[in-house]
Design an enzyme around this catalytic site. Structure first.
Site, mmCIF file in Angstrom:
data_model
loop_
_atom_site.group_PDB
_atom_site.id
_atom_site.type_symbol
_atom_site.label_atom_id
_atom_site.label_comp_id
_atom_site.label_asym_id
_atom_site.label_seq_id
_atom_site.Cartn_x
_atom_site.Cartn_y
_atom_site.Cartn_z
ATOM 1 N N GLU A 423 0.825 -1.215 0.000
ATOM 2 C CA GLU A 423 0.000 0.000 0.000
ATOM 3 C C GLU A 423 0.855 1.260 0.000
ATOM 4 O O GLU A 423 0.599 2.199 0.757
ATOM 5 C CB GLU A 423 -0.959 -0.011 1.198
ATOM 6 C CG GLU A 423 -1.908 -1.179 1.167
ATOM 7 C CD GLU A 423 -3.056 -1.083 2.170
ATOM 8 O OE1 GLU A 423 -3.004 -0.220 3.053
ATOM 9 O OE2 GLU A 423 -3.998 -1.879 2.058
ATOM 10 N N GLU A 499 -4.171 -8.809 0.271
ATOM 11 C CA GLU A 499 -4.740 -8.612 1.600
ATOM 12 C C GLU A 499 -6.237 -8.695 1.445
ATOM 13 O O GLU A 499 -6.801 -8.014 0.568
ATOM 14 C CB GLU A 499 -4.345 -7.233 2.129
ATOM 15 C CG GLU A 499 -3.753 -7.293 3.511
ATOM 16 C CD GLU A 499 -3.239 -5.939 3.961
ATOM 17 O OE1 GLU A 499 -2.075 -5.638 3.665
ATOM 18 O OE2 GLU A 499 -3.996 -5.206 4.594
HETATM 19 C C1 GAL Z 1 -4.411 -2.531 5.250
HETATM 20 C C2 GAL Z 1 -2.936 -2.454 5.614
HETATM 21 C C3 GAL Z 1 -2.611 -3.342 6.789
HETATM 22 C C4 GAL Z 1 -3.609 -3.122 7.879
HETATM 23 C C5 GAL Z 1 -4.981 -3.409 7.356
HETATM 24 C C6 GAL Z 1 -6.068 -3.319 8.385
HETATM 25 O O1 GAL Z 1 -4.817 -1.466 4.485
HETATM 26 O O2 GAL Z 1 -2.149 -2.857 4.533
HETATM 27 O O3 GAL Z 1 -1.305 -3.101 7.237
HETATM 28 O O4 GAL Z 1 -3.494 -1.813 8.307
HETATM 29 O O5 GAL Z 1 -5.255 -2.487 6.335
HETATM 30 O O6 GAL Z 1 -7.316 -3.539 7.800
#
Ligand code: GAL
Length: 831
Positions: A423, A499
């Protein structure tokens, strides 16, 4: 580093002709010795922490690895985003050590596997090096600063800054340290690269690149001998070559060996080979170097997905941060092994080391356990996400750190991709592709055998700004609804969910309705798994999208374990405290895990298990202790990998539900969800049951036959404590751990699912309490004390054995008004 490429001529040896047992000492590195013991530690600023005449007698004595911040206190004075723990500020470590006079003429290095962070290293008062990034290892040459045959002092300053991390980073020399004695002619730090470009059932071509250093003043003729051993320790290949290395030069020398009938590294049989490379001048051994590797092929294709040894594998992945719950970040092999075992049991086959280089031992374990890994380098590039982040060091260190990561990790068969970032905010910039290209190029210049990836959360910006075009495999964070569309537009791309979900929950905590509106002040999240931040969505939605788009490689759910810090959806910014996330104090650790901070599975763990495993299972929620709610409707949910589930309440059938046919509405949707009405889940079976005390039981059937069952009973008053150790026999190495689950049951032995008794621990024998926990993201009880309150019936005590122990350990657990319990942990005889 000035490295010239030179190709050596390998002498090949067939399997039959040179099979022999490896003498044990051949595996032992000649020169790498643990440097972990007998350090002194002091927290606070010191101008002369490195000075030889500094009186450090009153400093705390300790052995590394060490995380000073986990000792706490957990306090509102610190940022909840970083665990509410005191991780920032200056601290010093010092150690006195002797270098034998017989070592004069050798090179002496110190190797830190990781120091959190802004490390500066001094030997005998003089600075010998520094490393800002806390997640990367480094080696420093101490030779010219040392007094041979005399006492020397090494001092390490760490200076983590406040507002420098989005999660709990830990603090101090939290990974292993080594002292290395090397002949001036030696193999460089992380100096072998073993590749297997050609693999068939009959043979594997093994290429070994060896980075040679001649730090002496003489040109030298050397012999390079590499023997390869299989898992059983039998020699299965060797090669001997000659090379000339000139004074004060370095170059890479390559050898080739063919392995006949290689045993491939796979998830089911993660076979590892060991290469032992010996440098000799005449008969004198100059250096000996051990490299572990695997023989396997990886392939990524837009049509077929991810292929390991030619077979398609769906990535069932989790993102993992690096802390070990109550133990903090001080690396412990057993703690990591247990985390991975818990994940494997959920059906996990892949790990994303979010968002930084992991401990070496994590990768060794993944090699041994057959888990594939995305090795991630950075959470930010030049544009920072926090005020004092790594972006400050970006221009000076990013190339060095990225190269160091790849050189350290390139022999691990488990690693299938290099991730250059998570990100990263450069996604939003028109020239974002430039930095992506630079990093991808660096990565490729170190290793062309694995693809480069990144996790993007800006859509379509990461595509419009052409970052996605610069990498081999495109990871998307939280965009399952767009997979198909992206594939339509870019049919040649290989894509996966880097993710996914980000659903939140507290183990064993339930609210009705199943998807309540968010309430401040509760500091717990209902475990029906329908609550999360705005970008989150239920796991079910990702399952659906992956089923629709079989070309997607799979997913990495956020996260396998709860971690310290980032207490979303609690943890609002508190403007009174300088940007801290303390607005919803005492929430200070995450709710995202499928398992809680102690490793106790939450309900969501079983939802993934029902999708990712074949061994028949069924799970039911919630608990069945709803005193005062008699007659009210309680939603009962079940997860299974069988065909149907029947629910019994107090022995009476509430009917069978068929998986995939009887759907459950799940209200939490996703920002991209356009369909009318609530999202329906094929993965949850549900019944609405008026509460009467007694029991609920689910029975799962496939082809009409019972394959699994699970019952939950209403418990009476807490009566006695029960202790259960994951291992009652531990090693005598001073490091091994036994994890003891602490629970409270009623008189009949029924689990008290809402109990919150405070438990006091006592230890006798040769061991200590290494940590305690309960998985409550809002508990303020120290993770390093000798007491812990139960959270929804459970707590954890982690026991660590002493070095060279004599007396077995007994743990006693007491609580007011309850019968106490004790458990014995014994030691394996030391080898
Ligand atoms: C994502 C991020 C993670 C964590 C997650 C929580 O956007 O890459 O490190 O913060 O959100 O939902």
């Amino acid at each position: 580093m000035n490295r010239l490429k030179k190709l050596g001529i390998g002498v090949l040896c067939g399997l039959m002709s040179c099979s022999q047992q490896l003498p044990q000492q051949d595996f032992e590195s000649l020169e790498e010795i643990s440097f972990n013991d007998n350090w002194k530690f002091s927290k606070g600023e010191l101008k002369n922490g490195m000075a030889l005449d500094l009186n450090d007698e009153g400093w705390k004595q300790l052995d590394l690895p060490h995380d000073w911040a986990i000792e706490g206190p957990i306090d509102k004075a610190y940022n909840a985003r970083c665990g509410g723990l005191p991780f920032h500020g200056e601290a010093w470590y010092r150690k006195d050590f002797n270098v034998p006079s017989k070592m004069e003429g050798q090179k002496v290095f110190v190797h830190f596997e990781g120091v959190m962070n802004n490390a500066e290293v001094f030997v005998n008062g003089q600075k010998i090096g520094e490393r800002p990034y806390g997640y990367i290892g480094f080696e420093l040459d101490m030779t010219s600063y040392l007094k041979f045959g005399e006492e020397n002092t090494i001092a390490v300053k760490c200076a983590p800054e406040d507002l420098s991390s989005r999660w709990y980073p830990g603090a101090g020399i939290y990974r292993d340290v080594w002292i290395e004695y090397k002949n001036p002619i030696h193999i460089a730090f992380d100096g072998t690269f073993i590749k297997t470009p050609v693999v068939s059932e009959k043979a594997a071509g093994v290429e070994i690149d060896i980075d040679l250093v001649n730090a002496s003043t003489k040109n030298s003729l050397i012999t390079i001998e590499t023997n390869i051993y299989n898992k059983a320790g039998q020699k299965v290949g060797d090669v001997v070559s000659k090379d000339k290395i000139n004074a004060s030069t370095e170059h890479t020398f390559s050898q080739k060996v063919t392995l006949s009938n290689p045993e491939l590294w796979s998830m089911e049989n993660p076979h590892l080979y060991t290469a032992v490379t010996v440098l000799k001048s005449g008969d004198e051994v100059l250096d000996k170097y051990k490299s572990t590797f695997g023989v396997r092929t990886i392939e990524f294709s837009a049509k077929k997905g991810f292929l390991l040894n030619g077979e398609r594998i769906q990535l069932q992945g989790v993102c993992l941060h690096h802390d070990q719950g109550p133990l903090g970040t001080a690396v412990n092999k057993r703690a990591k092994e247990r985390q991975l075992q818990i994940m494997k049991n959920m059906g996990v086959n892949a790990i994303r080391t979010s968002h930084n280089p992991p401990a070496k031992v994590l990768l060794e374990l993944c090699d041994e356990m057959g888990l594939v890994v995305i090795d991630e380098a950075f959470d930010n590039w030049r544009i920072g996400k926090v005020e004092n982040g790594y972006n400050k060091d970006w221009d000076k260190w990013s190339e060095t750190d990225l190269r160091a990561l790849i050189r350290r990790d390139r022999n691990h068969p488990s690693i299938i991709m290099w991730s250059i970032g998570n990100e990263i905010l450069e996604q939003g910039r028109k020239d974002g592709w430039k930095e992506t290209r630079r990093l991808a190029k660096i990565t490729k210049s170190e290793d062309t055998s694995r693809p480069v990836t990144a996790g993007f959360n800006y859509h379509p910006a990461s595509i419009v700004n052409k970052l996605a075009h610069e990498i081999d495999i495109v990871g998307f964070n939280y965009f399952p609804m767009r997979y198909e569309k992206i594939l339509e537009e870019y049919p040649e791309w290989v894509v996966y969910g880097s993710e996914t979900s980000s659903c939140t929950s507290s183990r064993g905590y339930y609210e009705r309705p199943v998807a309540p509106t968010f309430k401040k002040g509760v500091n717990q999240v209902t475990s029906y798994d329908l609550v999360g931040p705005p970008w989150a969505y239920p796991p079910d939605l990702e399952f659906d999208m992956l089923a629709k788009s079989p070309r997607i490689l799979g997913e990495f759910m956020w996260t396998g374990f709860d971690y310290l810090g980032e207490p979303t959806p609690y943890g609002g910014k508190d403007n009174s405290t300088n940007g801290y996330w303390n607005g919803d104090w005492p929430s200070h650790s995450s709710y995202f895990g499928a398992a809680d901070l102690c490793g106790f599975p939450k309900d969501r763990y079983y939802l993934y298990q029902s999708q990712w495993t074949d061994k028949p299972m069924v799970h039911v929620l919630p608990h069945w202790n709803w005193e005062g709610h008699e007659g009210e409707v309680i939603p009962v949910h079940a997860f299974t990998n069988a065909e149907e589930v029947e629910l019994f309440v107090n022995g009476k059938s509430m009917g069978k539900k068929v998986k995939g046919v009887d759907l459950t509405p799940i209200k939490m949707t996703h920002r991209d969800w356009k369909q009318e009405g609530p999202l329906m889940s094929k993965y949850r079976l549900s019944w609405d049951v008026p509460y009467t005390p007694g029991s609920i039981e689910v029975v799962a059937y496939t082809k009409g036959k019972e394959v699994a069952r699970k019952a939950i009973k209403t418990a009476g008053k807490p009566h006695h404590i029960e202790l259960e150790a994951d291992r009652s026999l531990i090693a005598s190495d001073g490091k091994d751990l036994s994890y003891v689950t602490v629970k409270v049951v009623d008189e009949k032995g029924n689990f008290c699912a809402t109990a919150s008794n405070m438990i006091q621990f006592e230890i006798n024998g040769d061991g200590k309490l290494a940590g305690v926990g309960n998985g409550d993201a809002a508990s303020l009880t120290s993770l390093q004390g000798n007491k812990m309150e139960l959270f929804n019936g459970l707590a954890l005590a982690i026991i660590q054995g002493a070095k060279n122990p004599e007396t077995p350990i007994t743990l006693t657990a007491k609580a007011e008004g309850l019968q106490e319990a004790n458990i014995k942990i014994s030691f394996q005889p030391s080898l």
